[in-house]
Each structure stands twice: as C-alpha cells, then as structure tokens.
Scaffold this motif. Structure first.
Motif, mmCIF file in Angstrom:
data_model
loop_
_atom_site.group_PDB
_atom_site.id
_atom_site.type_symbol
_atom_site.label_atom_id
_atom_site.label_comp_id
_atom_site.label_asym_id
_atom_site.label_seq_id
_atom_site.Cartn_x
_atom_site.Cartn_y
_atom_site.Cartn_z
ATOM 1 N N UNK A 92 40.605 -4.100 -20.420
ATOM 2 C CA UNK A 92 40.312 -3.189 -21.525
ATOM 3 C C UNK A 92 38.851 -2.787 -21.589
ATOM 4 N N UNK A 93 38.034 -3.378 -20.745
ATOM 5 C CA UNK A 93 36.588 -3.170 -20.857
ATOM 6 C C UNK A 93 36.066 -2.557 -19.568
ATOM 7 N N UNK A 94 35.470 -1.408 -19.701
ATOM 8 C CA UNK A 94 34.878 -0.734 -18.546
ATOM 9 C C UNK A 94 33.387 -1.034 -18.549
ATOM 10 N N UNK A 115 36.794 -5.098 -16.527
ATOM 11 C CA UNK A 115 36.709 -6.495 -16.929
ATOM 12 C C UNK A 115 37.738 -6.761 -18.018
ATOM 13 N N UNK B 213 35.311 -2.758 -28.080
ATOM 14 C CA UNK B 213 35.701 -3.014 -26.689
ATOM 15 C C UNK B 213 35.887 -1.699 -25.947
ATOM 16 N N UNK B 303 26.268 -9.729 -13.170
ATOM 17 C CA UNK B 303 26.121 -9.494 -14.603
ATOM 18 C C UNK B 303 25.415 -10.669 -15.250
#
Lengths: 213, 367
Positions: A92-94, A115, B213, B303
C-alpha cells in the motif's frame, strides 16, 4: 529481503520477469551470494581481496539487492492495482518513483519501490520504455503519493505519465528547455539570462570597465 | 438577500517567514476557510542528483551534507554510505557503527529542537525557540569537537567514520544526556500544558491513517496518524537492533499528536545514546577502502529513518568510480504532498500551524 512476493506476482501475471538473482550466478565466483545474507553488510571488501582473478567488467552480472520484477508497459496498471488492492500483496505504500536513462540501450527504466507496512516486505517494479517514446501510464490513481514523484520524473527525465491529473514541471521553471537528468542533456543558459548578461556587458562597457570575462 | 461571494486566492511565499524556507503556497480561500492549497516547490532545487553523477563516491559524502536536508547532515551521510556499503559489501567496524548511531541520534535531537523552536514561533511562543536553541548549541559543540563541523560534518566514511572520538567526548555526551533530560520537562510546562498552544494544535490539521499511507507520508507525521512504522525498527541498520527503544505512536493525527510524537522521540534518542555510550567497544573505526572506490555493477535501495521520516537512496552503479544514477527519496517531499489533505477545511490562521507541524526542510524537498 524475500523474493516470495516477486514469485507470487509471477504466478498471477506470467508476463512479468524476475530480476536476475545473484544466487543464480555460477559457483566459484568471488562474489558472495547476497541472497543468503540478511540484508546486512557482508564480510568481503572487494578492493582488498585479490584472491580470485578479476573478471572483465562486462562479464560481471549486475547485482540487484532489492527483490523486484520487470513489468511490460501495458501490464503496469493491472499489476499495480493488484499489488496495492489485493490483501495477499498489500503493497500500500509507494516509497518512490525514479527513472534511469540508458542512452546506449536507447532505453529509460522507470522504477517503483513498493513497501508493505504489514508484512514489511518490499518489491521493486521496473518498466523499460524506449527513449524516443517515453510514455507510461500514471499510477497516481493507485497510490496518491505517486503524483509528485511522477511530476519529478517528467520534469527531470522527460517521461510522460499518461492519465496524470497535473503533469507539470515541479523542480525546474515552466519554460525550462530539456530534461536535466537525461545523460545527453547539455546545460544552456535560458534566453532571459543571456539577455541579462548582454545588458550587463553594455553597462560595463559604458563605465569603461572593459570586457567582462 | 443573498450576498454574492467570491473565492479569494492568497499567495503565500516564496518569501514568507512562516514557510520555513522558500516554499510558495497558493491558498484558495472562501472567507476565512481554506478550500484548497497548492504548494509550489522547486525554488531551492540544486539538482543534487545530477551533481552526484559527476563526483566520486567519497566526494559525494560532502555533497549530500549540503545538498540535501541541511538540518540533519549526519542522516544524509548515513543513507549515502549505507547504500555504498551494501552494494560494495563493505564491512564497518563495530566501534564505527556505535559512533554512527550516537551521532545519528544526537542529530535527531538537534533537528527536532529546531523544529520545536520554529513551531513555537509559528504559534507565537517565542520562549520555546530560545530554549531549544540553547540545548541545540550543546549538541553543536559536541559535533564540533568530534567532527570539526557544526552543521556540515563530512564525518562518515564508506566503511567507517573519519576520526575517532576525541578525549573525554563520551563523558561530555553523557553530561549532555543528563542535562537534556532535565530540560525536557520544561518544555512540557511551557507548551504541553499551555492552553493557547492546545487551542491552536489540538484537533487541527487531522491526517487520517489511510490517507497518510496512500500519500506516502512517513516519519513523525505518519506515526502521529497511527502508523507504527520506523525504519530503525522495521529494517535495522547500524546497531539499532541491539538497543532498546520505543516508537511513539499516536492515533489522533493532528498537530498536537505530531508535537507529542517528536517530543517523545527526543527522550527515546537519549535512551539510545546512553545505551550506545555504555557499550561502545574499542577498536578500529574504519575498514580499508580505496579512495578511488569502484562499486560493482548493480543497484541498491537503502532506506533509513531521518528525523523527518523514511529517507531512501536508490543507487545505480555501472562499475565506474562514480555513481551512474542516484535517486534521493526525500521524506519531506512526500510529507509536504500530504499538506493539501491536512489543510482543506481549516481556517487561514491554521495554515501556519499545520505547515509548521509537518517539519519540512526545503532543501530536502527540492534537492
């Protein structure tokens, strides 16, 4: 660091192609298989281990440390919709949309780093498009956050995202010519700046300061 | 009798004291109510990604310091060296990893302090700024004695850190931790219980979890909306998996929650620093890495958790002595995109409070 999601996607969409994995390399090479590590730093320092003879650079396969797949351009939207909406994937997360210019292959690669907060898995999507036909469907309808990232890729690499709600330059000025992150980009002073420089030159000559270099 | 009303376009910035740099916002107002906000960015664009393609891996450490988020230079160095180390499979000595973690957490505190101070100014509480700068000065002194730089350190190296900590540094750092924990309750007195501060922040600028999100928000902004995600916990780097700390998460998603999350994060940072100081091992601080480092062909996405959120670097190497392509995933860039959603429906006076609460640094947004 798991390739499970990539393989699962391959089962749903047979058109996608997995990144070449480092584990598939023939045995006996001096590279350690990063697929076996936990994503942390390995132990070998490449510069100081002259054990195995160095292979010519063009023979060494590139390493892909993020699991990912190549997606054909036509399949991008269905693949993305499945990845984002299907709870089995839950990506759901770009994180970001980036692009790389490869002029010698006449290709642009567009990358999507996805992600999932639930399963903490990541997946990279890569779409190869020809440089002279740099069109790709926009995914801003799937992940809202793609909006600005796509504008940035449009601005700096000249990729047109079809269906984008507001595809304008975001970093450079609206009248900028060219796309700076393309490898063949050559900087040119914008016309207004050339004019300003000419004016200044005239002023300097009027004051008898001579030519400005 | 119906009165004919029109929407008003208000242009804020790019030079405006409350926009924390050169950000322009085009605000559409209906009376005092915000109908729409369109942030206009790019005024500080310096094309860092392009410049990085023309510098060696070592030179780029100095560039990410300045070209990216200038309030948390260590965090930028960290993500850059981490990407290089992962691609080159370069080992980092234990001591260097501890030192890096200490520096990163000090940087987090100092960055949050700047935010706290400027957020106070945005809301008319000037004292908080002076107090925050006072504490930050002590961190700057610590940085200066260890790295030689106050804002731009160029301290991390691929494979370690530049120099070992000077004599007595750990004691001074310990002292600072005690001092800082003493000071934190003062902020509670000054702001947390302040009725004016509460009225300006509580319930203002709510960002729902699913929107956060979808828009790619991260860091304290997302955690204040209930997203329990911190890269330090989810994908530990350096020594974060060996220290104990909590991730503050709030569910309200308003300006006040973002304030509380950052305040608690500073406490947790002190906790991390103390544990690292206790366990700091002796030994090497840098592994042998060639100055003209050539990374193997390939690509990596690293990250990290910068003070502003999920800071990533996508690095492509073609085997040369400089990167082929670098893409910086800036946390403030995505957080700023969520701004429109936070501001819609609030009053024009709240625009300042909401913008202040997301903690943007324009050189991080524009790069």
């Amino acid at each position: 660091m798991s390739w499970a999601l990539a393989e699962k996607l391959k089962a749903v969409f047979p058109d996608v192609e997995l990144f070449p994995r480092a584990g598939t390399e023939p045995a006996g090479t001096r590279d350690q298989g990063p697929g076996t590590g936990s994503g942390e730093q390995g132990t070998a320092v490449p510069e100081s281990t002259p054990a195995a003879p160095r292979r010519p650079a063009h023979e060494v396969p590139p390493q892909y440390l993020t699991p990912g797949v190549y997606v054909p351009r036509e399949k991008l939207l269905p693949v993305c919709t499945t990845l984002a909406r299907d709870p089995g994937f839950g990506l759901t997360y770009l994180s970001c949309v980036s692009a790389v210019d490869w002029p010698d292959r006449n290709e642009l690669e567009v990358l999507y780093h996805l992600y999932s907060h639930q399963t903490r898995q990541e997946l990279a999507l890569k779409v190869r498009i020809p440089r002279d036909d740099a069109h790709i469907p926009s995914v801003s309808g799937v992940w809202d956050g793609a909006n600005w990232h796509e504008r940035e890729a449009y601005d700096l690499l000249g990729i047109t995202f079809d269906g984008h709600p507001n595809l304008r330059r975001i970093m450079m000025t609206d009248d900028w010519v060219g796309h700076p992150l393309r490898k063949d980009y050559v900087y040119q002073d914008p016309p207004w700046l050339v004019e300003v420089a000419k004016e200044r030159q005239k002023d300097a000559e009027g004051l008898g300061l001579g030519e400005r270099v | 009798m119906a009165l004919r009303t029109e929407e008003l376009m208000l242009n804020m910035g790019p030079q405006h004291p409350s926009t924390h740099g050169v950000l322009r916002m085009v605000v559409t107002l209906d009376g005092e109510n915000v109908v729409d906000v369109q942030p206009d960015i790019g005024y500080l664009h310096s094309s860092v990604e392009k410049m990085m393609e023309n510098r060696t891996y070592l030179q780029n450490i100095a560039l990410v310091d300045r070209g990216m988020d200038y309030l948390s230079a260590m965090a930028n160095e960290e993500v850059w060296v981490l990407a290089c180390e992962r691609l080159g499979k370069i080992e980092v000595p234990e001591r260097a990893r501890y030192i890096r973690t200490i520096m990163l957490e000090l940087q987090r505190i100092s960055s949050h302090l700047i935010w706290l101070g400027t957020f106070g100014i945005d809301l008319g509480a000037f004292t908080a700024f002076l107090w925050a700068m006072r504490e930050r000065e002590r961190i700057m002194d610590l940085f200066e004695s260890a790295t030689g730089g106050r804002l731009h350190h160029v301290y991390f190296r691929i494979g370690g850190v530049f120099e070992d900590l000077p004599e007595g540094w750990t004691d001074r750092c310990e002292e600072f931790c005690d001092y800082f924990l003493d000071r934190l309750p003062e902020y509670d007195e000054l702001l947390t219980g302040n009725p004016i501060f509460l009225a300006r922040t509580q319930g203002v600028g709510v960002l729902p979890l699913d929107t956060a999100i979808a828009m790619g928000a991260s860091g304290p902004v997302a955690r204040a909306s209930g997203l329990a995600y911190d890269v330090r916990k989810a994908h530990p780097y350096e020594v974060y998996e060996r220290v104990e700390f909590d991730i503050p998460v709030r569910s309200e998603g308003d300006c006040y929650a973002r304030y509380l999350v950052r305040l608690e994060e500073m406490r947790q940072s002190v906790r991390i620093i103390r544990q690292c100081l206790e366990r700091l091992p002796a030994g090497e601080i840098r592994s042998k890495v060639a100055v003209t480092l050539r990374l193997p062909k390939g690509e990596v996405y690293a990250r990290t958790e910068s003070p502003r959120g999920d800071l990533g670097i996508y690095l492509v190497s073609d085997g040369a002595d400089r990167p082929y392509r670098v893409k910086i995933r800036a946390p403030a860039f995505s957080n700023l995109y969520a701004l429109t959603e936070m501001m819609r429906g609030w009053k024009v006076a709240d625009v300042i409070a909401i913008l202040g609460s997301i903690d943007i640094v324009l050189s991080d947004v524009d790069r």
